[in-house]
Design an enzyme around this catalytic site. Structure first.
Site, PDB file in Angstrom:
ATOM      1  N   SER A 139      14.902  -6.783   0.666  1.00  0.00           N
ATOM      2  CA  SER A 139      15.578  -6.675   1.959  1.00  0.00           C
ATOM      3  C   SER A 139      16.658  -5.605   1.920  1.00  0.00           C
ATOM      4  CB  SER A 139      16.218  -8.037   2.262  1.00  0.00           C
ATOM      5  OG  SER A 139      17.128  -7.935   3.317  1.00  0.00           O
ATOM      6  N   TYR A 197      21.390 -16.043  -0.352  1.00  0.00           N
ATOM      7  CA  TYR A 197      20.082 -15.473   0.020  1.00  0.00           C
ATOM      8  C   TYR A 197      19.974 -14.031  -0.468  1.00  0.00           C
ATOM      9  CZ  TYR A 197      16.590 -12.986   2.684  1.00  0.00           C
ATOM     10  OH  TYR A 197      15.541 -12.165   3.016  1.00  0.00           O
ATOM     11  N   LYS A 234      17.499 -11.901  -3.538  1.00  0.00           N
ATOM     12  CA  LYS A 234      16.703 -10.668  -3.434  1.00  0.00           C
ATOM     13  C   LYS A 234      17.102  -9.698  -4.546  1.00  0.00           C
ATOM     14  CE  LYS A 234      14.246 -12.101  -0.135  1.00  0.00           C
ATOM     15  NZ  LYS A 234      12.874 -12.525  -0.437  1.00  0.00           N
TER      16      LYS A 234
END
Ligand code: NAD
Ligand code: WQD
Length: 347
Positions: free
Chosen positions: A130, A155, A159
């Site tokens: 992302s 979150y 990644k």
């Protein structure tokens, strides 16, 4: 119909980006197996994929955090040659409240998958990363060598750590990987049969816009108009989900045809174009013919002022380029919202 190509395991293939990618893989002649626990998707997506593709993927409902199930999956599907790993939890705010759940799910599933791939001799994986890894960038547009900033949410950290796991593994094993850093995927398939299914009130801009326009939600709140941008609202690189899906087909081709320059590679997946929130609203109004009610409110905590991609590496090396305009993104998002509301009236 193309000649049959290798079998690809798509984890999270019932979800938003995964389902569009399954359709794109079928179109290019790949055989597809989906593994998904349906924690953020619905089994009806299988029928929808079949309606679009005239093919039904083989589906295994399982939790990738359960290693025994993952091992069983690879035994049941011995033709799998490569993996696209979408399965993850993705709500940034939720991850701040439940960090362990996010680390457990997003990293536990990746580790189980990689270990089982090694046991099974499957050596190719595309990973969903992302633009969140860039945080608030010091210069724009961001290239793949723009420094990764400390993550501001669990979150985002999953990644960054996911990419590091793949980079480390590629140095000492036969596992080759490509991490695709998506910017802001929006819109839906042109058939309006698959799209984004946000649970509860959406956090993201485009589902909020369409739900507000159809009357499910009140006016859109525009989070701040005092940023250092032409109209004061934040800038993002919105990209059509069908273009994101095509990037996976390109990455898969690169892996399977041994074209990689490095055994771990990263590509930005955006359009290269930044748009403000107000520009996104105007594109929605133009493409849908709907007037959107919105109010300017205070900034949302943690929002990045502006971020958009330099896509030259993905254009030149991956041989992929985003084709669809902001107008088309909004048009397809609206068609999808209309379809959802028609279906819910018929229930
Ligand atoms: P999504 O929630 O629609 O799809 C994810 C799918 O994974 C769901 O079907 C869910 O049921 C499944 N899943 C989650 N945990 C699982 C587990 N432990 N075992 C099996 N299945 C599991 O999300 P999406 O928008 O399609 O995102 C796909 C990937 O792309 C995610 O990794 C996400 O972090 C990443 N990503 C998304 C965006 C975005 O804006 N949508 C942007 C950048 C990166
Ligand atoms: C876009 C713009 C908001 C809602 C998220 C994740 C990120 C990545 C991409 C996964 C911002 C504004 C929004 C609303 C608004 N995903 N907005 N009113 O913030 O770029 O990033 O998706 O990896 O990790 O955080 O996307 O759609 O939430 O917001 O004004 O009701 O719309 O302020 O400028 P964002 P978004």
């Amino acid at each position: 119909m193309n000649q049959s190509k290798p079998c690809v395991l798509v984890t999270g293939g019932m979800g938003y980006i995964g389902s569009h990618t399954v359709v794109a893989l079928f179109r290019q002649g790949y055989d597809v197996v989906i593994a998904d626990n349906l924690c953020n998707s619905d089994v009806l997506i299988l029928d929808r994929i079949e309606q679009i593709s005239a093919q039904r993927p083989r589906f295994h409902q399982l939790d990738l955090c359960d290693k025994t199930s993952v091992r069983e999956l690879f035994k049941l599907e011995p033709t799998i040659q490569a993996v696209i790993h979408f399965a993850a939890l993705k709500a940034v705010g939720d991850s701040v409240k439940k960090p362990l759940m996010y680390y457990q799910n997003n990293l536990g599933s990746l580790l189980n998958l990689l270990e089982t791939m090694q046991e099974s001799g499957v050596n190719n994986i595309v990973f969903s990363s992302s633009c969140t890894v860039y945080g608030e960038p010091d210069s724009l547009p961001v290239t793949e060598t723009t420094p990764v900033k400390p993550a501001t949410s669990p979150y985002g950290n999953t990644k960054q750590i996911g990419e590091e796991i793949l980079a480390d593994l590629s140095k000492v094993s036969d596992v080759h990987s490509i991490a695709l850093r998506y910017f802001n995927p929006v819109g839906a398939h042109e058939s309006a049969l698959i799209g984004e299914f946000p649970k509860g009130t959406p956090n993201n801009l485009v589902p909020f816009i369409t739900q507000s326009a159809i009357g499910k939600l009140g006016p859109l709140q525009v989070y701040g108009n005092d940023y250092n941008t032409p109209d004061g609202t934040c800038i993002r690189d919105y990209i059509h989900v069908e273009d994101v899906a095509e990037a996976h087909v390109a990455a898969m081709h690169r892996l399977l045809s041994n074209q990689q320059q490095d055994t771990f590679e990263v590509f930005n997946i955006g359009t290269g174009q930044g748009n403000t929130v107000l520009e996104a609203i105007h594109a929605f109004e133009q493409s849908s013919g709907q007037k959107l009610q919105y109010i300017i409110t205070s900034r949302r905590e943690g929002d990045i002022e502006k971020v958009y991609a330099d896509t030259s590496k993905s254009n030149q090396i991956l041989g992929w380029k985003a084709e669809k305009s902001l107008f088309e993104m909004m048009q397809s998002a609206w068609a999808w919202e209309l379809q959802l509301s028609k279906n819910s009236q018929n229930e």
